[in-house]
Design an enzyme around this catalytic site. Structure first.
Site, PDB file in Angstrom:
ATOM      1  N   GLU A 117       0.837  -1.205   0.000  1.00 15.02           N
ATOM      2  CA  GLU A 117       0.000   0.000   0.000  1.00 15.02           C
ATOM      3  C   GLU A 117       0.876   1.260   0.000  1.00 15.02           C
ATOM      4  O   GLU A 117       1.792   1.392   0.817  1.00 15.02           O
ATOM      5  CB  GLU A 117      -0.842  -0.049   1.286  1.00 15.02           C
ATOM      6  CG  GLU A 117      -1.771   1.128   1.511  1.00 15.02           C
ATOM      7  CD  GLU A 117      -2.565   0.977   2.818  1.00 15.02           C
ATOM      8  OE1 GLU A 117      -2.279   0.047   3.609  1.00 15.02           O
ATOM      9  OE2 GLU A 117      -3.490   1.780   3.034  1.00 15.02           O
ATOM     10  N   LYS A 126      -8.765   2.477  -2.158  1.00 14.53           N
ATOM     11  CA  LYS A 126      -9.203   1.802  -0.934  1.00 14.53           C
ATOM     12  C   LYS A 126     -10.673   2.119  -0.679  1.00 14.53           C
ATOM     13  O   LYS A 126     -11.084   3.286  -0.732  1.00 14.53           O
ATOM     14  CB  LYS A 126      -8.340   2.335   0.206  1.00 14.53           C
ATOM     15  CG  LYS A 126      -8.299   1.537   1.476  1.00 14.53           C
ATOM     16  CD  LYS A 126      -7.224   2.197   2.374  1.00 14.53           C
ATOM     17  CE  LYS A 126      -6.947   1.436   3.626  1.00 14.53           C
ATOM     18  NZ  LYS A 126      -5.796   2.039   4.355  1.00 14.53           N
ATOM     19  N   CYS A 148      -5.629  -3.162   2.271  1.00 13.95           N
ATOM     20  CA  CYS A 148      -5.570  -3.170   3.737  1.00 13.95           C
ATOM     21  C   CYS A 148      -6.929  -3.186   4.446  1.00 13.95           C
ATOM     22  O   CYS A 148      -7.490  -4.239   4.657  1.00 13.95           O
ATOM     23  CB  CYS A 148      -4.712  -1.994   4.214  1.00 13.95           C
ATOM     24  SG  CYS A 148      -3.949  -2.298   5.837  1.00 13.95           S
ATOM     25  N   SER A 206       0.132  -2.185   7.264  1.00 12.46           N
ATOM     26  CA  SER A 206      -0.516  -2.417   8.556  1.00 12.46           C
ATOM     27  C   SER A 206       0.526  -2.304   9.658  1.00 12.46           C
ATOM     28  O   SER A 206       1.438  -3.116   9.740  1.00 12.46           O
ATOM     29  CB  SER A 206      -1.135  -3.822   8.535  1.00 12.46           C
ATOM     30  OG  SER A 206      -1.681  -4.149   9.779  1.00 12.46           O
ATOM     31  N   LEU A 223      24.269   8.056  29.345  1.00 14.32           N
ATOM     32  CA  LEU A 223      24.303   6.753  30.012  1.00 14.32           C
ATOM     33  C   LEU A 223      24.386   6.953  31.521  1.00 14.32           C
ATOM     34  O   LEU A 223      25.383   7.459  32.039  1.00 14.32           O
ATOM     35  CB  LEU A 223      25.503   5.942  29.525  1.00 14.32           C
ATOM     36  CG  LEU A 223      25.511   5.598  28.026  1.00 14.32           C
ATOM     37  CD1 LEU A 223      26.764   4.804  27.671  1.00 14.32           C
ATOM     38  CD2 LEU A 223      24.259   4.824  27.625  1.00 14.32           C
ATOM     39  N   GLY A 229      23.942   4.458  33.707  1.00 11.17           N
ATOM     40  CA  GLY A 229      24.213   3.208  34.400  1.00 11.17           C
ATOM     41  C   GLY A 229      22.940   2.435  34.694  1.00 11.17           C
ATOM     42  O   GLY A 229      22.986   1.278  35.097  1.00 11.17           O
ATOM     43  N   GLY A 230      21.790   3.045  34.480  1.00  7.26           N
ATOM     44  CA  GLY A 230      20.498   2.401  34.726  1.00  7.26           C
ATOM     45  C   GLY A 230      20.063   1.548  33.540  1.00  7.26           C
ATOM     46  O   GLY A 230      20.672   1.575  32.472  1.00  7.26           O
TER      47      GLY A 230
END
Lengths: 593, 593
Positions: B44, B126, B162, B189, B342, B344-345
């Site tokens: 589509e 469609k 679709c 989709s 970052l 550390g989590g």
């Protein structure tokens, strides 16, 4: 002919605040009764507020609206107002609609009801659903399929909701087929520039099609990005204006109408567009005639008399929309005060003036945040603005924070420029968190369109009052506001120097906006064609603009979609602006021209 | 029975990049021809990309799509591929629709076409338009009203797009009425968790309703917040699966089908739902039979395995969606590298792992930005993540910037906590501006839902890869990714300590998430009911949760709407998440319970 005294209450309501809205409806109904009204009306979805968006898909909310409506009917009767028919908009669900894939969950409806004698005596739902611009009503609602008609004082009143009048067919011809004496439409039609003229012509045309006097009751106030401008209209069946309510003010418009009585053989059954006539008779006896001299109009927001309120000129109209939108946003979010970074430039100056008009200068906090590139006049102009308006003012230099970053990172060019803007954004948010003000973002539509702003910098804020106002309009509104002050014998709020100096972000020495952008009159003209009218590059060039400039501008607009997505909400002014009515892909590989 | 070798090209395309998409279509058509295909199909709107959103309302874009389609037909013929029928989705406009208030400007259509012999030999649009969840197709398109049937090799192939399969009525029964030998639906989709099972059942059901073999051609890739997972399906008229394509990989699925030949008295005229049969005959002669052994499946993304691709397990499926979505967003925005703070989590660790899989560790830049409240293990865990993945790593302490603000302002409590987060956001944006990386925001769905994040702080970024992933799923995906690495003989990317330690924002001494939030399993269960299923407070309490906890959680969710509006886009995973499919008012006065 029977006479009917109609009370049109063009008021504000708050999305979700069912109890508060019901209270408001009771208060204005009491006021309408005191004016001797025979029939009282409130706007579309007044009980739930408008637009409820995805709340319509939560069944607990739908049920709360339905229960709230019944409670409101009972409450009106308890207050001795049960003998007065009251029409209110609310959120309902269709009992008839079968569950179907692709249909909104629970089959919600944008509904209206007639309350009388402590009961809901007639219910109906919007037939034509708008699904364009700011509207997504196919997402939320299933359409109504009746032509509701309520007989009051011997007059058949056909009822409709907003879009029912905007689209051809449906309830307008059905009102004629039902031989109604009055067509009453309840609305929540968002403000757009020049829409008042469009609406007037629409109502005049529909009245002639319906063949009866037509009353168009508007909402007033603000909800998120939408502003409702009031301006309710009543026209007779020849399209002549009978009454017109004030713009941007709550009001109870009371109008005496002489209307044809109900016909003996009133039609039944299915009429135009498959609508089934649904009648209820409340009173056959014509109401006693009032003395015409009693009729008038009263408003909480100051009041004036007569059936035809004075019109605002175009600049005042836009300025009023900005004030109303901002005030509603601040209050509905539970804030009392606002915080603005004051650069000395025209954008933040206009935002400050609007804020002072919306919430009072004593609740407006301004902070000047000079860097080493800030000119003396910028600092002076910011202080002068504070002096003229009386807003709360302080200065915090950003040089220590700037030096801390520059000591840790090697930044040049744009990174260094944006850093200054982001340090200010962080500073405003720190003050907001500490002191509880809501931060206002000063960006205008021109710079947002082309991305001439710093994400997480000058874009910081909960609300962007002028995000849908082009820079050329910013100048015009500033000048209008100053002139209006002079006319009122007040100090013009905006320093002349903020208006007259060349716009600059002052993020590097000697910087002016025209280093990066076309002159604003040219830029805004191109943007109006591209953004508001969806014209392509070829059409814009054909309209007389330089091809290279057009290509460059359109590229900037396309690339800035990502920034606009993260910009805070703001007052919606134009029909195709950057409020919720323009939806483009972010990662868009399409290039015009 | 005639045999047809069908080539289903489940590929990615980029919104707006008409030239690039056409090039891709030519390349895959050539590949399909090399596989001996008799009929070639693409998804589509493959020519324009999907979803085009408001670009559909710009006539220059619609005309470019129409011209692009004709040029593509000519180009295919020039390349010697004119004898092969090719079905492509594109954007068209209705020539028949009269301009009407409320109808999309220019009457655009979500269209498909059959290209053959250098010409567009059949066009269609469609019929069923979706307007729920992430879809707004009533806003953009007017529906098609034909039942297109193309005869290829003596087989009548009915065509659909679709939603034509998702909703009852329309082209599925019409294909039966037209006595088609094959129903071919081209789709875009979007991926949702568990949607693969739903789709399979849908296609099996529709094949039986249509009474013929049904081919469901999916799109693959990512566009803004949407991810397309591939997984094309072919089932016979009894609902038995004939072929199933890989998930999250581009592929040309080649399948040999024995199909009933066209009937002599093929029906004409209007059939189900008002659809008018529109036939074109390309070839009556059955195609020569291929050796069944030739049939197979090939993919650019490596790997193939006959007619039924191996299925991903649930965790791998979600993880793959996140990788594909992020990769598409980075590339389609023209970036090569990403930048991540970052802590550390686990959130930033998972985002980093996804990023390394999406764009390669050599294009991933991580920066640790410790404050005085950062624990040693946080700094160590961030460094360990970098070591395991090989991403580019540096450390910049925020203490000097923090001290500069604290010296200028008197900040306490939340203001002081948020300041640290915002200093990090500003730092990331400075590096992004200076070095050209796109910043990724690490927020997960649980914290976004309740607003447990800092606007302009940890919300900073162009894309939030895990914004639609609950915290409990974050843990599960991290564990899955580490296990997968072990199975592949690689180093698990995510440090065990990032998974096992209690989540903390580390903005004050000893802070952990559970100071402010319920335990994540409880929180996520409540959120799934409220956010994803739109249940009310009473229903959630009835499901077994503490009433006070429910009320507190729902209040947090309602108040956080404003933050979510300004959060960057991210991969869409759930059917009712925080991607573009949930739209609530910001200033919402409604309180559940």
């Amino acid at each position: 002919m029977p006479q009917l005294r109609l009370a049109l209450n063009q008021i504000d309501s708050s999305v979700g605040d069912l109890a508060g809205n019901a209270e408001t409806i009771v208060r204005w109904t009491r006021h309408s009764a005191e004016q001797g009204a025979h029939l009282v009306a409130f706007p579309e979805m007044v009980l739930t507020g408008y637009p409820v968006e995805d709340l319509a898909l939560r069944s607990s909310f739908v049920e709360a609206s339905r229960a709230g409506l019944r409670a409101l009917a009972a409450r009106l009767a308890e207050e001795g107002l049960g003998g007065l028919p009251v029409i209110v908009g609310y959120l309902d669900r269709s009992a008839a609609a079968q569950p179907k894939y692709g249909q909104p969950a629970g089959a919600p409806q944008n509904a209206g009801a007639v309350l009388y004698g402590g009961e809901v005596v007639l219910g109906f739902a919007k037939h034509h659903l708008p699904n364009y611009g700011v509207f997504d009503e196919f997402r939320y609602f299933v359409p109504g399929d009746t032509m509701p008609v309520v007989r009051v004082g011997g007059v058949d009143v056909a009822l409709a909701i907003c879009e029912d009048l905007w689209q051809d067919g449906g309830r307008v011809p059905a009102a004629r087929s039902a031989r109604a004496g009055l067509l009453l439409s309840i609305n929540a039609s968002p403000y757009e520039r020049d829409k008042d003229d469009t609406r007037l012509e629409l109502v005049r045309k529909r009245a002639q099609e319906a063949g009866c006097t037509t009353a168009y009751l508007a909402m007033m106030g603000g909800q998120d990005e939408l502003v409702f401008d009031g301006d309710s209209i009543v026209v007779d069946r020849d399209g002549e204006v009978v009454a017109r309510a004030p713009q941007f003010a709550e009001a109870c418009v009371v109008v005496d109408l002489e209307l044809p009585g109900a016909v003996a053989d009133a039609p039944e059954g299915v009429v135009d567009d498959g609508l089934r006539i649904d009648r209820v008779v409340l009173s056959e006896e014509p109401a006693p005639a009032h003395d015409a001299g009693e009729t008038g109009e009263t408003g909480e927001a100051g009041g004036n008399a007569g059936g035809y309120a004075a019109r605002l000129d175009d600049d005042e109209e836009v300025y009023s929309a900005l004030v109303v939108g901002l005030r509603a946003y601040v209050r509905k979010n539970g804030f009392r005060s606002v915080l603005i970074g004051l650069s000395g430039g025209i954008d933040s100056a206009l935002v400050a003036a609007i804020a002072c008009d919306a919430v009072g200068a004593e609740n407006v906090y301004g902070v000047s945040m000079p860097s080493k590139y800030s000119s003396e006049h910028s600092k002076d102009d910011a202080a002068e603005l504070a002096r003229r308006t009386g807003l709360n003012f302080r200065t915090v230099a950003i040089e220590p924070m700037f030096d801390a970053y520059m000591g840790a990172l090697e930044l040049t060019g744009l990174a260094e420029e944006n850093l200054q803007s982001r340090l200010r954004g962080t500073l405003l948010m720190a003050l907001s968190n500490e002191e509880g003000h809501i931060v206002l973002a000063p960006g205008n539509k021109s710079e947002l369109a082309v991305g001439y702003s710093t994400l997480y910098g000058d874009s910081v804020g909960a609300y962007g009052p002028i995000k849908d106002v082009y820079k050329t309009s910013v100048f015009r509104l500033a000048e209008w506001r100053n002139r209006a002050a002079v006319q009122r014998g007040q100090t013009p709020p905006i320093p002349e120097n903020s208006i007259s100096k060349p716009p600059s972000a002052e993020l590097r020495p000697g910087q002016v906006d025209t280093d990066s952008l076309p002159d604003y009159p040219v830029l805004d003209a191109i943007l109006a064609l591209y953004v508001d009218q969806d014209r392509g590059a070829d059409e814009i060039v054909a309209a007389g603009f330089d091809a290279e400039l057009v290509a460059k501008t359109l590229r900037m607009v396309d690339r800035a979609e990502y920034k606009r997505r993260q910009y805070p909400p703001g007052t919606k002014i134009s029909p195709k602006g950057f409020g919720k009515d323009r939806r483009l892909p972010i990662t868009n590989g399409w290039r015009e021209g």
